[in-house]
Structures are given as C-alpha cells and as structure tokens.
Design a protein around this motif. Structure first.
Motif, PDB file in Angstrom:
ATOM      1  N   GLY A 197      15.633 -19.761  21.777  1.00  0.00           N
ATOM      2  CA  GLY A 197      17.011 -19.464  21.395  1.00  0.00           C
ATOM      3  C   GLY A 197      18.013 -20.118  22.330  1.00  0.00           C
ATOM      4  O   GLY A 197      19.056 -20.623  21.898  1.00  0.00           O
ATOM      5  N   TYR A 248      18.159 -23.944  21.614  1.00  0.00           N
ATOM      6  CA  TYR A 248      18.979 -24.213  20.432  1.00  0.00           C
ATOM      7  C   TYR A 248      20.474 -24.146  20.783  1.00  0.00           C
ATOM      8  O   TYR A 248      21.279 -24.947  20.300  1.00  0.00           O
ATOM      9  CB  TYR A 248      18.670 -23.201  19.331  1.00  0.00           C
ATOM     10  N   GLN A 249      20.838 -23.199  21.635  1.00  0.00           N
ATOM     11  CA  GLN A 249      22.247 -23.078  22.004  1.00  0.00           C
ATOM     12  C   GLN A 249      22.709 -24.253  22.870  1.00  0.00           C
ATOM     13  O   GLN A 249      23.834 -24.744  22.723  1.00  0.00           O
ATOM     14  CB  GLN A 249      22.481 -21.756  22.733  1.00  0.00           C
ATOM     15  N   SER A 304      19.463 -20.482  16.425  1.00  0.00           N
ATOM     16  CA  SER A 304      19.422 -19.609  17.590  1.00  0.00           C
ATOM     17  C   SER A 304      19.619 -18.148  17.202  1.00  0.00           C
ATOM     18  O   SER A 304      19.024 -17.249  17.812  1.00  0.00           O
ATOM     19  CB  SER A 304      20.484 -20.018  18.605  1.00  0.00           C
ATOM     20  N   ALA A 319      24.675 -16.631  20.474  1.00  0.00           N
ATOM     21  CA  ALA A 319      24.366 -17.518  19.354  1.00  0.00           C
ATOM     22  C   ALA A 319      25.496 -17.471  18.329  1.00  0.00           C
ATOM     23  O   ALA A 319      25.880 -18.500  17.754  1.00  0.00           O
ATOM     24  CB  ALA A 319      23.036 -17.118  18.712  1.00  0.00           C
TER      25      ALA A 319
END
Length: 409
Positions: free
Chosen positions: A165, A168-169, A191, A207
């Motif tokens: 996660g 992805y951020q 995310s 997110a």
C-alpha cells in the motif's frame, strides 16, 4: 533487428542504472570488450536470448531495448522520463496477487528488506530525487507485489499488504508530480484496496488523500473535495482520550488537501474552515512531524495557507503569509515541501505582477531541489510566464534555468 540501434539503447540504460561497463559485463557473464563493441555497434546482437539477458540485468522490459530510440537531455536524468513511466505502468498492470490463488509464488524479498527499501523510497521522494526514485520504483513495485502474494495466507499478510500500500502511494505521488495523473489515480486507488487488507485505517486514509490529489490534478475537483472531507470526518478525533499523533497527522493532511480542492472552485469559506480545522490538529499535535510520511504540523498548515491563497487568485495574501512564516520551521521542512512552496509563491508573485520576485522563488526552489522545479509541468508554465512578462533581457540565472529546462517565451 539488424537495423535497430540497440547498442545505443543498451548504453543508455546501463548509464541510467549507474553501471560501469565492467560491472555490466560481469553480471552478463561477458567481457568488458564484448560490451563495448555492442554499445558501439561493432558487434550485433543477433540472439534474442542474449537481448533478454541484457534486459534482465538492466531491469527493463525487453521491448524498451527494441523500441524507438530514447534521447534525453542530460538534465532529464533527474526527472522521470516517458520510458520509465511505461516501466511503472507495466509494474502496475501486474496481477501477482491473483496468481497466488493458483500457485505458490517462487520468490519474494524478506519483509525486513522490503521495509528498508520502502523507507528509502519515501525519503527519496521527500528529498525530490525523482530520477532516482523512477529507476527504483518498477522493481520496488514488483517486489512489493511478490511479497504481498507470497504472504497472502500467512500471519505476515497484513504487514506485506501495508508495504505494498505504501509503495502504491509513493508511485501515485511521483507520477502526479510529472503530470501522469490517470496513472497516479490508478496507483492511489490500488492503495485503498490494499490498505483495507492491511487493516490500517490511517494508511487507508492516506490512500484517500492520494486519490483526492490525483482527482484534483485531473480536474475532478468536487469528487476530490468530497473524498478528502468524508474520510477526514471518519478519522476526526472524538471522545475524551487524547488522539494518536499519527491520527492527527493523517486527519490534518486530509483537511489540507480538501482545502486545496475548495480553493480550486473558489469556495473561500470552506477553505477557511478546513484550514482552521487542520490548524487545530497541528496545535494539538504540538509541532512538525513526519508521521506516516505526512510532514504535518503548524508549518505545513502555513504552507497550505499560501497555496490555497494562490489557488483562490489572491497572490497578495499568499505573499504576505509567506513573508510572516516561521522561518525556523520552514527551514526544517524536507526539500520537496520547501521547493514546492517556492513554486507556489512564484505563482503568487506572478499574480501581483512581480515577475522578478517570481523568478527568484523559482531559482530558490531549483537550488534546493532541482527536480521539483525542472521536472514539473507547472514549473515550466510559471517560468514561461516569467519570461514572457519580463521586460528586456531576463536576468542571467533565469535565462540559464530556462535554457536548461527547455522553456521559451
């Protein structure tokens, strides 16, 4: 294949990966002389198996070695180029998590190693070293996806999901900086789903912050405002117990992001309310911190007072807020935040017609974090505006910066 200038592509990517010819040769199991001849076009690469080996060592898709010629200016080494964007896109298009339902994942990095890599990536982003980050992100995405898949049915599943996660951020934030807004939205949306599996409300809140930022960049202002405010309300401190510092940080950043969205549609009243709420959270936090990589605190609230004033078209207010800002707090901020602020204030100065000061702010940002100025489309627009409105010949430093960035009137 005989007619492709593949040797030059090999040399380009070897340079991007900071490998000497000798190191590259050793990893391929070839001689340095062999590499030199390939790169100069003296020796042809007539076996696809060798091209695939080269692509594997250089950590690029083989199509990048067989595609169109890559030509970049030297200063672009510090930015994210289109080829690297495509590498990141390819990593985002992987669905390793689904594969884990059908077969065991053959290999994934140990989670402690992944934590170090993710922390390093965050710091790289916050120091605005976007070129370095771009070269690391595709592999980091693949490794985080593999780790998430490998630990899907173990006690470490939430930890692996948490790391993915975060990656992805990081990707979402970096892609938004260089104008890849749709891809930024995709990474942020990924995310959110992963954060839910990680069982961390604050990670999910951040997110949502990234989704809001991507939506704002895409011009989807009201959805951006709604997602920031809705999630902030869910994370708002309540009850007699003192809220966690991390909770205050994520909550405050959501309010600040919502204020940016409200400013974009000219809703000054909502901007004021959201900034006030973030200010209260920062006072309760008691200082500037970097919990959950937010850089939240009183100073960041002040930066957003300036930024929202610029979005509202009130350059005078932005400049006044900048001039009365706590200098010590500002100097303690990480380079990305400070250079970003200089760009905002440059816009503020252009709004009040002081293009000389606007140019000075761009130069300050460039000295502090060149990538934040040279890699962002917005900075190119501001510099072009400064050049267009400058009477006579622009100052030498501004002219030099414009030449290096490839910006004209």
């Amino acid at each position: 294949m005989d007619e492709l200038p593949i040797g030059r592509r090999v040399a380009y990517w070897r340079g991007r990966r900071k490998m000497s010819q000798q190191v590259f040769a050793d990893r391929l199991g070839k001689s340095k002389s062999w590499v030199d001849k390939v790169e100069r076009g003296v020796r042809r690469l007539d076996k696809f198996s060798v091209v695939y080996d080269i692509a594997d060592v250089l950590q690029v898709d083989v199509t990048l070695l067989l595609g169109k010629e890559v030509e970049r200016k030297p200063e672009a080494q510090n930015c994210i180029d289109q080829v690297e964007v495509e590498e990141i896109r390819a990593a985002l298009e992987r669905y390793d998590q689904m594969s884990a339902f059908f077969q065991a994942v053959p290999h994934s990095p140990p989670l402690p190693e992944m934590r170090k890599a993710v922390s390093h990536a965050w710091l790289t982003y916050q120091h605005a070293k976007y070129g370095v980050l771009a070269r690391a992100l595709p592999k980091l995405l693949r490794d985080a996806q593999a780790a998430d898949s490998a630990h899907a049915n173990s006690d470490d599943a939430p930890h692996a999901a948490h790391l993915l996660g975060q990656v992805y951020q990081i990707a979402s934030s970096a892609l938004r900086k260089v104008g890849e807004h749709e891809l930024s939205w995709l990474a942020a949306d990924r995310s959110i789903a992963v954060s839910q599996r990680a069982g961390d409300q604050l990670l999910a809140g951040l997110a949502s912050y990234r989704v809001g930022s991507a939506l704002l960049a895409l011009g989807r202002v009201r959805p951006s405002l709604e997602v920031n405010v809705n999630i902030a309300n869910r994370l708002a401190p309540a009850g007699p117990e003192r809220p966690r510092a991390e909770q205050l940080s994520v909550y405050g950043m959501l309010l600040l992001n919502g204020a940016m969205s409200a400013a974009r549609i000219g809703d000054a009243a909502t901007v004021r309310d959201l900034i006030c709420g973030a200010d209260q959270a920062s006072l309760e936090l008691g200082g500037d911190f970097n919990h959950y990589w937010t850089s939240f605190g009183p100073t960041n609230v002040q930066l957003h007072r300036c930024a929202t004033a610029v979005e509202l078209g009130d350059g005078r207010m932005a400049v006044e807020a900048h001039e009365t800002m706590d200098k010590a707090g500002f100097q303690a901020m990480l380079p990305e935040r400070r250079a970003h602020h200089y760009l905002d204030i440059a816009r503020g100065y252009t709004q009040i017609g002081d293009v000389e000061k606007a140019g000075e702010m761009l130069l300050e940002g460039d000295r502090l974090a060149p990538s934040e100025i040279r890699c962002r489309p917005l900075a190119h627009e501001v510099l072009s505006d400064v050049l267009r409105r400058t009477r006579g010949t622009p100052p030498a430093p501004i002219a030099e910066l414009a030449e290096q960035m490839g910006v004209g009137v």
